[in-house]
Design a protein around this motif. Sequence first.
Motif, PDB file in Angstrom:
ATOM      1  N   ALA A  38      35.872  30.778  39.839  1.00 34.65           N
ATOM      2  CA  ALA A  38      35.966  31.213  41.243  1.00 34.65           C
ATOM      3  C   ALA A  38      36.117  32.734  41.304  1.00 34.65           C
ATOM      4  O   ALA A  38      36.357  33.384  40.294  1.00 34.65           O
ATOM      5  CB  ALA A  38      37.163  30.538  41.899  1.00 34.65           C
ATOM      6  N   ASP A  39      35.985  33.283  42.505  1.00 36.75           N
ATOM      7  CA  ASP A  39      36.217  34.719  42.760  1.00 36.75           C
ATOM      8  C   ASP A  39      35.353  35.615  41.861  1.00 36.75           C
ATOM      9  O   ASP A  39      35.857  36.574  41.261  1.00 36.75           O
ATOM     10  CB  ASP A  39      37.694  35.095  42.545  1.00 36.75           C
ATOM     11  N   GLU A  40      34.085  35.327  41.752  1.00 38.12           N
ATOM     12  CA  GLU A  40      33.225  36.130  40.866  1.00 38.12           C
ATOM     13  C   GLU A  40      33.052  37.563  41.357  1.00 38.12           C
ATOM     14  O   GLU A  40      33.014  37.825  42.552  1.00 38.12           O
ATOM     15  CB  GLU A  40      31.848  35.463  40.719  1.00 38.12           C
TER      16      GLU A  40
ATOM     17  N   GLY B  90      41.663  35.670  29.661  1.00 27.69           N
ATOM     18  CA  GLY B  90      41.711  34.492  30.531  1.00 27.69           C
ATOM     19  C   GLY B  90      40.628  34.476  31.594  1.00 27.69           C
ATOM     20  O   GLY B  90      40.333  33.419  32.168  1.00 27.69           O
ATOM     21  N   MET B  91      40.028  35.660  31.878  1.00 28.24           N
ATOM     22  CA  MET B  91      38.897  35.677  32.813  1.00 28.24           C
ATOM     23  C   MET B  91      37.715  34.941  32.181  1.00 28.24           C
ATOM     24  O   MET B  91      37.608  34.835  30.960  1.00 28.24           O
ATOM     25  CB  MET B  91      38.487  37.120  33.143  1.00 28.24           C
ATOM     26  N   MET B  92      36.817  34.443  33.033  1.00 31.50           N
ATOM     27  CA  MET B  92      35.616  33.759  32.561  1.00 31.50           C
ATOM     28  C   MET B  92      34.412  34.671  32.797  1.00 31.50           C
ATOM     29  O   MET B  92      34.294  35.286  33.870  1.00 31.50           O
ATOM     30  CB  MET B  92      35.418  32.440  33.299  1.00 31.50           C
ATOM     31  N   ILE B  93      33.528  34.767  31.804  1.00 29.76           N
ATOM     32  CA  ILE B  93      32.293  35.552  31.952  1.00 29.76           C
ATOM     33  C   ILE B  93      31.162  34.580  32.250  1.00 29.76           C
ATOM     34  O   ILE B  93      30.939  33.629  31.497  1.00 29.76           O
ATOM     35  CB  ILE B  93      31.961  36.346  30.671  1.00 29.76           C
ATOM     36  N   THR B  94      30.467  34.812  33.347  1.00 28.77           N
ATOM     37  CA  THR B  94      29.326  33.934  33.668  1.00 28.77           C
ATOM     38  C   THR B  94      27.992  34.584  33.304  1.00 28.77           C
ATOM     39  O   THR B  94      27.046  33.898  32.939  1.00 28.77           O
ATOM     40  CB  THR B  94      29.324  33.547  35.154  1.00 28.77           C
ATOM     41  N   LYS B  95      27.934  35.917  33.394  1.00 27.09           N
ATOM     42  CA  LYS B  95      26.682  36.611  33.047  1.00 27.09           C
ATOM     43  C   LYS B  95      26.974  37.901  32.272  1.00 27.09           C
ATOM     44  O   LYS B  95      27.992  38.560  32.515  1.00 27.09           O
ATOM     45  CB  LYS B  95      25.897  36.978  34.321  1.00 27.09           C
ATOM     46  N   ILE B  96      26.080  38.223  31.354  1.00 29.46           N
ATOM     47  CA  ILE B  96      26.100  39.510  30.664  1.00 29.46           C
ATOM     48  C   ILE B  96      24.790  40.212  30.998  1.00 29.46           C
ATOM     49  O   ILE B  96      23.703  39.669  30.728  1.00 29.46           O
ATOM     50  CB  ILE B  96      26.240  39.339  29.138  1.00 29.46           C
ATOM     51  N   ASN B  97      24.883  41.378  31.620  1.00 32.23           N
ATOM     52  CA  ASN B  97      23.690  42.124  32.065  1.00 32.23           C
ATOM     53  C   ASN B  97      22.741  41.239  32.875  1.00 32.23           C
ATOM     54  O   ASN B  97      21.520  41.260  32.686  1.00 32.23           O
ATOM     55  CB  ASN B  97      22.963  42.741  30.861  1.00 32.23           C
TER      56      ASN B  97
ATOM     57  N   THR C  75      25.037  51.273  25.592  1.00 37.06           N
ATOM     58  CA  THR C  75      26.203  52.131  25.820  1.00 37.06           C
ATOM     59  C   THR C  75      26.895  51.808  27.140  1.00 37.06           C
ATOM     60  O   THR C  75      27.910  52.386  27.471  1.00 37.06           O
ATOM     61  CB  THR C  75      25.809  53.619  25.814  1.00 37.06           C
ATOM     62  N   VAL C  76      26.318  50.867  27.888  1.00 40.30           N
ATOM     63  CA  VAL C  76      26.965  50.398  29.117  1.00 40.30           C
ATOM     64  C   VAL C  76      26.547  48.947  29.333  1.00 40.30           C
ATOM     65  O   VAL C  76      25.392  48.583  29.086  1.00 40.30           O
ATOM     66  CB  VAL C  76      26.593  51.281  30.341  1.00 40.30           C
ATOM     67  N   ILE C  77      27.500  48.098  29.724  1.00 45.73           N
ATOM     68  CA  ILE C  77      27.183  46.689  29.977  1.00 45.73           C
ATOM     69  C   ILE C  77      27.749  46.255  31.323  1.00 45.73           C
ATOM     70  O   ILE C  77      28.745  46.805  31.803  1.00 45.73           O
ATOM     71  CB  ILE C  77      27.721  45.761  28.861  1.00 45.73           C
ATOM     72  N   GLU C  78      27.093  45.266  31.907  1.00 46.51           N
ATOM     73  CA  GLU C  78      27.506  44.719  33.194  1.00 46.51           C
ATOM     74  C   GLU C  78      27.936  43.270  32.961  1.00 46.51           C
ATOM     75  O   GLU C  78      27.172  42.469  32.410  1.00 46.51           O
ATOM     76  CB  GLU C  78      26.320  44.760  34.166  1.00 46.51           C
ATOM     77  N   LEU C  79      29.166  42.952  33.325  1.00 41.95           N
ATOM     78  CA  LEU C  79      29.655  41.580  33.203  1.00 41.95           C
ATOM     79  C   LEU C  79      29.889  40.991  34.586  1.00 41.95           C
ATOM     80  O   LEU C  79      30.412  41.666  35.468  1.00 41.95           O
ATOM     81  CB  LEU C  79      30.982  41.525  32.441  1.00 41.95           C
ATOM     82  N   THR C  80      29.488  39.722  34.753  1.00 45.78           N
ATOM     83  CA  THR C  80      29.878  38.975  35.949  1.00 45.78           C
ATOM     84  C   THR C  80      31.028  38.077  35.526  1.00 45.78           C
ATOM     85  O   THR C  80      30.873  37.253  34.612  1.00 45.78           O
ATOM     86  CB  THR C  80      28.712  38.136  36.495  1.00 45.78           C
ATOM     87  N   VAL C  81      32.198  38.272  36.137  1.00 43.88           N
ATOM     88  CA  VAL C  81      33.407  37.547  35.717  1.00 43.88           C
ATOM     89  C   VAL C  81      34.068  36.866  36.907  1.00 43.88           C
ATOM     90  O   VAL C  81      33.837  37.230  38.060  1.00 43.88           O
ATOM     91  CB  VAL C  81      34.432  38.500  35.039  1.00 43.88           C
ATOM     92  N   GLY C  82      34.884  35.868  36.583  1.00 50.59           N
ATOM     93  CA  GLY C  82      35.652  35.186  37.618  1.00 50.59           C
ATOM     94  C   GLY C  82      36.917  34.606  37.023  1.00 50.59           C
ATOM     95  O   GLY C  82      37.208  34.801  35.841  1.00 50.59           O
ATOM     96  N   ASN C  83      37.677  33.907  37.841  1.00 54.83           N
ATOM     97  CA  ASN C  83      38.911  33.263  37.382  1.00 54.83           C
ATOM     98  C   ASN C  83      38.700  31.751  37.299  1.00 54.83           C
ATOM     99  O   ASN C  83      37.921  31.183  38.068  1.00 54.83           O
ATOM    100  CB  ASN C  83      40.063  33.577  38.338  1.00 54.83           C
ATOM    101  N   TRP C  84      39.412  31.100  36.377  1.00 53.64           N
ATOM    102  CA  TRP C  84      39.295  29.647  36.212  1.00 53.64           C
ATOM    103  C   TRP C  84      40.280  28.967  37.149  1.00 53.64           C
ATOM    104  O   TRP C  84      41.481  29.130  37.021  1.00 53.64           O
ATOM    105  CB  TRP C  84      39.601  29.285  34.754  1.00 53.64           C
ATOM    106  N   LYS C  85      39.745  28.244  38.113  1.00 56.97           N
ATOM    107  CA  LYS C  85      40.596  27.546  39.089  1.00 56.97           C
ATOM    108  C   LYS C  85      40.065  26.126  39.302  1.00 56.97           C
ATOM    109  O   LYS C  85      38.878  25.955  39.607  1.00 56.97           O
ATOM    110  CB  LYS C  85      40.595  28.295  40.433  1.00 56.97           C
ATOM    111  N   ASN C  86      40.953  25.149  39.132  1.00 61.55           N
ATOM    112  CA  ASN C  86      40.596  23.742  39.376  1.00 61.55           C
ATOM    113  C   ASN C  86      39.325  23.321  38.649  1.00 61.55           C
ATOM    114  O   ASN C  86      38.443  22.661  39.210  1.00 61.55           O
ATOM    115  CB  ASN C  86      40.441  23.476  40.883  1.00 61.55           C
TER     116      ASN C  86
END
Length: 402
Positions: free
Chosen positions: A132-134, A90-97, A117-128
């Motif tokens: 949000a809350d990245e 249910g989280m939203m991914i806005t960026k990968i690496n 072997t390692v990844i960085e995700l920028t995630v947030g919650n879907w609101k309205n």
Amino acid sequence: MKRYYYWADQMPAKPDYHLPVKDFFKSLLYSLDRFSFAVNTQDPSSYPRSVRNMYGFDYAVIQLAGGNVVTTVKLVMKNSPAFNSGLQRGMMITKINGKVITAANAEELTSAIKDQTVIELTVGNWKNGAVADEKNLTIYYGYSSEQPVESRIFEKNGKKTGYLYIYDFPDGMTPSLSQKFAAFKAAGVQELIIDLRYNYGGSVSSAAALCSMIPSGITSSSPFIIYKGNKNGGEVKRTFSQQIAYDPNAVDFNTLRANALGLSKVYVLTSQSTASASEIVINNLKPYIQVVQVGDLTLGKDMAGFVVEDKRKPKKISWQLHPVIYKVFNANGQGSYSNGIPPQITAGEYTTLPLLPLGDQEETLISSALNNIYSKSAEKNASERSVKVLFQSDTPSAAIGK
């Protein structure tokens, strides 16, 4: 391969023996074969790679009604690297690496993940209607433990519906299935929903064990499956009891039947990640019970095989071949679903955001099934195509190997 490969008569007469092993194996395969593969047991990099088997999650890139493109996490395996880093369905991914995901680069970004072997995700919650809350999450490549079978009981107007989420079909799962059905039976469950939406398959014996506990009127000698191979492979028929017994650690048929619900109908939740042994559950229950499929078209793996490997001690060849050897059919001889099995009730998983937890009665596919059970009609908005799926990280190639 010449002896047992399902399309042996299509193999090249003069293959190039100078090719590297993996390329040589590929050169032998029929052009429409999506599922045969070879791995070197001493080389982890030779195994099929996917975001799911490396990091323990999957995601979908979707276009909303207004045209906006967003990426939602659809699966997080329990006790996986993704789960342990805090990622949730249910989280939203806005960026990968650090790169913003778009419809154009989603496939490229996914391929890149498999080489790291390692990844960085920028995630947030879907609101309205927005993210949000990245925050940033770091996920390391690692092992995901065996996934538990999850169950719920929903009740409305005195009628109880059992729900089972089954991630895959490993050998040795029959004690767990038996316990779940014993609990359902004791609670007086009258309807059943089986969630196979992310289930790539596995052991046909475990699938047969599941099937044995649902309908009424079957016995140990009831036919379960027909395997049809080439002229050397021939035809193999197995009853429920025989197929279950192929797993040396299985609970036997009669013990399983003691917990059978004896239903006349079952609901199965599916997606394009429902494959192999999961599709066998759907197809091979049909001679015995009404199967109401809810969700999307399945992957279409109507094939089975066995591992070809060096059995010598000590082993001299570390390569393992996983060729397609049989087409599979149910007790009535019905099969041939290589284009996938279509649902009776079409429901899009992504029509409502954020995605709710699996097992939540308001979740789109579950609520579509429950509406049919309790009000005898599927929810109208379930089949709306206002959301367009542009890319999914568990594309069919990721299903190879089950």
